[in-house]
Design a protein around this motif. Structure first.
Motif, PDB file in Angstrom:
ATOM      1  N   LEU A   5     -10.219  -5.751  17.370  1.00 10.58           N
ATOM      2  CA  LEU A   5     -10.075  -5.093  16.248  1.00 10.58           C
ATOM      3  C   LEU A   5     -11.148  -6.317  15.258  1.00 10.58           C
ATOM      4  CD1 LEU A   5      -9.848  -3.536  14.309  1.00 10.58           C
ATOM      5  CD2 LEU A   5      -7.819  -4.098  13.043  1.00 10.58           C
ATOM      6  N   ASP A   7     -12.881  -7.189  12.137  1.00  8.09           N
ATOM      7  CA  ASP A   7     -12.984  -6.140  10.626  1.00  8.09           C
ATOM      8  C   ASP A   7     -11.904  -7.364   9.698  1.00  8.09           C
ATOM      9  OD1 ASP A   7     -12.233  -5.229   7.888  1.00  8.09           O
ATOM     10  OD2 ASP A   7     -13.167  -3.010   9.499  1.00  8.09           O
ATOM     11  N   SER A  10      -8.157  -7.766   6.352  1.00  7.98           N
ATOM     12  CA  SER A  10      -7.146  -8.178   6.160  1.00  7.98           C
ATOM     13  C   SER A  10      -6.179  -7.170   6.112  1.00  7.98           C
ATOM     14  CB  SER A  10      -7.072  -9.725   5.936  1.00  7.98           C
ATOM     15  OG  SER A  10      -6.901  -8.727   4.595  1.00  7.98           O
ATOM     16  N   TYR A  12      -6.891  -3.358   6.015  1.00 12.65           N
ATOM     17  CA  TYR A  12      -6.785  -2.868   6.465  1.00 12.65           C
ATOM     18  C   TYR A  12      -6.245  -2.865   8.364  1.00 12.65           C
ATOM     19  CZ  TYR A  12      -9.564   1.026   9.655  1.00 12.65           C
ATOM     20  OH  TYR A  12      -9.823   2.050  10.023  1.00 12.65           O
ATOM     21  N   ARG A  13      -7.053  -4.333   9.184  1.00 16.50           N
ATOM     22  CA  ARG A  13      -6.367  -4.510  10.088  1.00 16.50           C
ATOM     23  C   ARG A  13      -5.175  -4.621  10.494  1.00 16.50           C
ATOM     24  NH1 ARG A  13      -9.945  -9.205   8.980  1.00 16.50           N
ATOM     25  NH2 ARG A  13      -7.387 -10.717   9.214  1.00 16.50           N
ATOM     26  N   ASP A  14      -4.766  -5.461   8.919  1.00 17.25           N
ATOM     27  CA  ASP A  14      -2.599  -5.043   9.446  1.00 17.25           C
ATOM     28  C   ASP A  14      -2.496  -3.782   9.847  1.00 17.25           C
ATOM     29  OD1 ASP A  14      -2.915  -7.530   9.440  1.00 17.25           O
ATOM     30  OD2 ASP A  14      -2.209  -8.113   7.426  1.00 17.25           O
ATOM     31  N   ILE A  17      -3.425  -2.487  13.518  1.00 18.36           N
ATOM     32  CA  ILE A  17      -2.281  -2.674  14.005  1.00 18.36           C
ATOM     33  C   ILE A  17      -1.138  -2.524  14.241  1.00 18.36           C
ATOM     34  CG2 ILE A  17      -1.244  -5.200  15.062  1.00 18.36           C
ATOM     35  CD1 ILE A  17      -3.949  -6.948  14.060  1.00 18.36           C
ATOM     36  N   SER A  27      -2.591  -4.851  20.194  1.00 21.40           N
ATOM     37  CA  SER A  27      -3.865  -5.256  19.555  1.00 21.40           C
ATOM     38  C   SER A  27      -4.281  -6.669  18.978  1.00 21.40           C
ATOM     39  CB  SER A  27      -3.936  -4.462  18.145  1.00 21.40           C
ATOM     40  OG  SER A  27      -4.404  -3.232  18.024  1.00 21.40           O
ATOM     41  N   ALA A  29      -7.162  -8.993  16.855  1.00 18.44           N
ATOM     42  CA  ALA A  29      -7.760  -8.766  15.613  1.00 18.44           C
ATOM     43  C   ALA A  29      -8.583 -10.411  15.115  1.00 18.44           C
ATOM     44  CB  ALA A  29      -7.414  -8.608  14.420  1.00 18.44           C
ATOM     45  N   ASP A  31     -11.740 -11.749  12.530  1.00 18.50           N
ATOM     46  CA  ASP A  31     -13.032 -10.867  11.185  1.00 18.50           C
ATOM     47  C   ASP A  31     -14.451 -11.264  11.753  1.00 18.50           C
ATOM     48  OD1 ASP A  31     -12.734 -13.863  10.587  1.00 18.50           O
ATOM     49  OD2 ASP A  31     -11.308 -13.847   8.588  1.00 18.50           O
TER      50      ASP A  31
END
Length: 230
Positions: A5, A7, A10, A12-14, A17, A27, A29, A31
């Motif tokens: 991922l 992006d 943070s 949205y990532r969490d 995931i 996943s 991630a 940034d």
């Protein structure tokens, strides 16, 4: 299933995931776009945002596609058609607009990964060369030549041409093509197919070879052709 991922949001990532974990996906991630380039070969699919702090997402997609065949899905808040078209031309396999339904995203991930892993040959399991006059397809090597000159196609462009070449003269509907090549129904949105068709015709240099059947789909025009084992 391993997902990368990319992006810089943070929160949205969490959230994503956790959601992908519920779907049985593992996943990692990052940034930054440059970090993505270091990890893309260690995963099964890349989910890539376009708004990154260091490198434009389009450029990241292009660089990934230059060096790797890993599937790339753009997951972006941008809704403009230009962004969709440019992403596909840079080599993305799919484009999903935020916010998106998790189950739909998971289904799209499954579809692009399945297509990437399967050595798809519409002529069957035996490796074949399809001779279509000036156009020749080598399914085992995934190579295309036009009048003896090799033409470089993306994975999806080759699969699209291979499907049409499996039955020259047959009209494939847009929905049939989306199911066979992309692995899911178009649900009324065939812009992805349209972009790839434009690119395929341009690269082949014989645009009249693929005929548009208005309101239905596409077909590869018949010529003196045959299939030979290799």
């Amino acid at each position: 299933m391993r997902v990368l991922l990319v992006d810089d949001d943070s929160d949205y990532r969490d959230e994503l995931i956790r959601g992908l974990a519920d779907q049985g996906m593992e996943s990692m991630a990052v940034d930054r776009g440059r970090e993505a380039l270091d990890h893309c070969d260690a995963v099964d699919v890349v989910l890539l945002d376009l708004n990154l702090p260091d490198v434009d997402g389009f450029e990241v997609c292009r660089l990934i596609r230059t060096n790797s065949s890993v599937p790339v899905i753009i997951v972006s808040g941008r809704t403009d058609e230009f962004d969709r078209v440019l992403s596909l031309r840079m080599g993305a396999d799919d484009y999903v607009v935020k916010p998106c339904y998790l189950r739909e995203l998971a289904a799209r991930i499954d579809a692009v990964v399945r297509r990437a892993k399967n050595s798809w040959n519409p002529l069957g399991r035996n490796a074949m060369v399809k001779d279509l006059g000036e156009l020749q397809l080598d399914f085992r090597r995934r190579r295309v030549t036009v009048n003896g000159a090799e033409v470089t196609l993306t994975r999806k462009e080759f699969d699209l041409l291979a499907l049409l070449a499996s039955e020259p003269g047959r009209t494939f509907t847009r929905d049939q093509i989306m199911r066979e090549v992309w692995g899911y129904d178009s649900i009324g949105d065939t812009r992805t197919l349209g972009v790839h068709m434009v690119g395929l015709r341009r690269k082949l240099g014989v645009p009249d070879k693929i005929e548009t059947v208005r309101g239905v789909g596409f077909r590869l025009l018949e010529s003196s052709c045959g299939s030979v084992p290799i």
